[in-house]
Design an enzyme around this catalytic site. Structure first.
Site, short mmCIF file in Angstrom:
data_model
loop_
_atom_site.label_atom_id
_atom_site.label_comp_id
_atom_site.label_asym_id
_atom_site.label_seq_id
_atom_site.Cartn_x
_atom_site.Cartn_y
_atom_site.Cartn_z
N ARG A 46 29.72 42.81 27.76
CA ARG A 46 30.61 41.76 28.25
C ARG A 46 29.92 40.40 28.36
O ARG A 46 30.58 39.37 28.37
CB ARG A 46 31.21 42.15 29.60
CG ARG A 46 32.24 43.26 29.47
CD ARG A 46 32.88 43.60 30.80
NE ARG A 46 33.86 44.67 30.63
CZ ARG A 46 34.58 45.17 31.61
NH1 ARG A 46 34.46 44.71 32.83
NH2 ARG A 46 35.45 46.14 31.39
N ASP A 155 43.29 35.89 42.59
CA ASP A 155 42.27 36.66 41.87
C ASP A 155 41.00 35.80 41.84
O ASP A 155 41.06 34.58 42.05
CB ASP A 155 42.73 36.97 40.44
CG ASP A 155 42.00 38.19 39.86
OD1 ASP A 155 42.59 39.29 39.86
OD2 ASP A 155 40.84 38.06 39.44
C1 LIG Z 1 41.96 46.26 37.52
S1 LIG Z 1 42.56 44.69 38.04
C2 LIG Z 1 43.96 45.18 39.01
C3 LIG Z 1 45.20 44.34 38.75
C4 LIG Z 1 46.45 44.74 39.50
N1 LIG Z 1 46.24 44.66 40.94
C5 LIG Z 1 46.91 46.11 39.10
O1 LIG Z 1 46.72 47.07 39.86
O2 LIG Z 1 47.45 46.26 38.00
C6 LIG Z 1 41.33 44.21 39.29
C7 LIG Z 1 41.34 42.72 39.58
O3 LIG Z 1 40.56 42.50 40.77
C8 LIG Z 1 39.90 41.26 40.61
N2 LIG Z 1 38.75 41.19 41.55
C9 LIG Z 1 37.60 41.90 41.51
N3 LIG Z 1 36.76 41.52 42.50
C10 LIG Z 1 37.41 40.54 43.19
C11 LIG Z 1 37.07 39.75 44.32
N4 LIG Z 1 35.88 39.86 44.96
N5 LIG Z 1 37.98 38.84 44.76
C12 LIG Z 1 39.17 38.71 44.14
N6 LIG Z 1 39.55 39.42 43.05
C13 LIG Z 1 38.68 40.33 42.58
C14 LIG Z 1 39.50 41.24 39.15
O4 LIG Z 1 39.24 39.94 38.68
C15 LIG Z 1 40.71 41.90 38.47
O5 LIG Z 1 41.61 40.96 37.95
#
Ligand SMILES: C[S@@+](CC[C@H](N)C(=O)[O-])C[C@H]1O[C@@H](n2cnc3c(N)ncnc32)[C@H](O)[C@@H]1O
Length: 284
Positions: A46, A155
């Site tokens: 990545r 996010d």
């Molecule tokens: C797998 S996606 C889940 C998306 C959606 N909630 C779903 O269940 O379909 C996880 C998301 O969490 C975000 N994320 C990870 N760590 C984070 C943090 N410390 N603060 C905010 N967002 C975060 C990532 O950027 C990503 O877009």
């Protein structure tokens, strides 16, 4: 990426133990995201594009950069490259049914003085989750503009937030939306039959903002429901526990917390009770 190019970038950029440990501890400190050893190849894959874009020769040089004055400008790129953003419309459909029955319909039936509805999609990725919530709101609260309803969509990944705010998705993505909702809320793009745009009725309901869950939160709440699905799974248990307690503080009493299918509050927080599968109600 095919396996040939995958192998060639791995030869070109080796991510050694020391550098991987440095990146893992940097990310855990900044974002709460835990990178265990088996993620090393994924991290390498990545970040290769980012190293090339910077004209950096190897991970030692990249780590040195993160250890110096350029770190704060680089964090956004690093985080955008590392986060896993898989999502889709109406993922785990039982949550949306629960939202309608347990949150939206009781809200719509309450005294007309109760008009303020706030729902937070925390870790909203490219926006499919908040748009799914907004479709449920627009479908349940009629007429939509008589209510003060908002979905906060946050996010850490700024690329995903741009996609969410644009509200443009492939026709393939949109196929996940039930047909009645698709007909009502989704607009064709005449110049591009392979993509669609979410209608203004939904876009008006959502505010996309960058927020790192690991830092201070500027909002006061209270929220009627929080969706934090498939996000805490990337954090360790102590970070999850702290996060769930902060969500509890942000919810009104009776408010709902929706977690992902592999996440659980059981044994973590006694201020919630189980309302449904991976849905928890704040009781104190
Ligand atoms: C797998 S996606 C889940 C998306 C959606 N909630 C779903 O269940 O379909 C996880 C998301 O969490 C975000 N994320 C990870 N760590 C984070 C943090 N410390 N603060 C905010 N967002 C975060 C990532 O950027 C990503 O877009």
């Amino acid at each position: 990426m095919n396996s040939t190019s995958n192998h060639s970038h791995q030869r070109e950029f080796e991510l050694g133990d020391r550098e991987f440990r440095f990146l893992a501890s940097f990310l855990s400190r900044e974002t709460g995201i835990i990178l265990s050893d088996h993620k090393r190849q994924m991290v390498c894959g990545r970040l290769v594009k980012r190293l090339r874009a910077l004209g950096i020769q190897d991970f030692t040089e990249y780590c040195a950069m993160l250890d110096g004055p350029k770190a704060s400008a680089e964090i956004e790129h690093l985080v955008n490259a590392i986060t896993t953003n898989i999502t889709n419309f109406f993922r785990e459909p039982h949550h949306f049914e629960h939202l309608r029955r347990q949150v939206l319909e009781p809200f719509a039936a309450a005294s007309p003085r109760r008009r303020r509805l706030r729902i937070w999609s925390a870790g909203c990725s490219s926006g499919q989750e908040p748009y799914s919530i907004a479709m449920m709101i627009a479908e349940t609260l009629k007429p939509a503009d008589a209510w003060d309803a908002l979905v906060l969509a946050t996010d850490i990944d700024t690329n995903m937030l741009t996609r969410g705010a644009n509200g443009v998705y492939t026709a393939e993505d949109a196929a996940q939306i039930p047909e009645t909702y698709r007909k009502r809320f989704v607009r064709r793009i005449p110049s591009d039959p392979t993509h669609i745009q979410m209608g203004d009725e939904l876009r008006r309901l959502i505010r996309f903002k960058r927020l790192n869950l690991h830092e201070q939160w500027p909002m006061k709440g209270p929220f009627d429901a929080i969706f934090c699905r498939n996000v805490a799974i990337y954090f360790d248990k102590p970070t999850q526990k702290k996060l769930f307690n902060r969500y509890c503080d942000m919810l009104s009493i009776g408010g709902m917390l929706y977690l992902g299918h592999a996440e659980s509050l059981i044994g973590m927080n006694d201020r919630f009770e189980v309302s449904d599968k991976t849905v928890y109600r704040r009781i104190r």
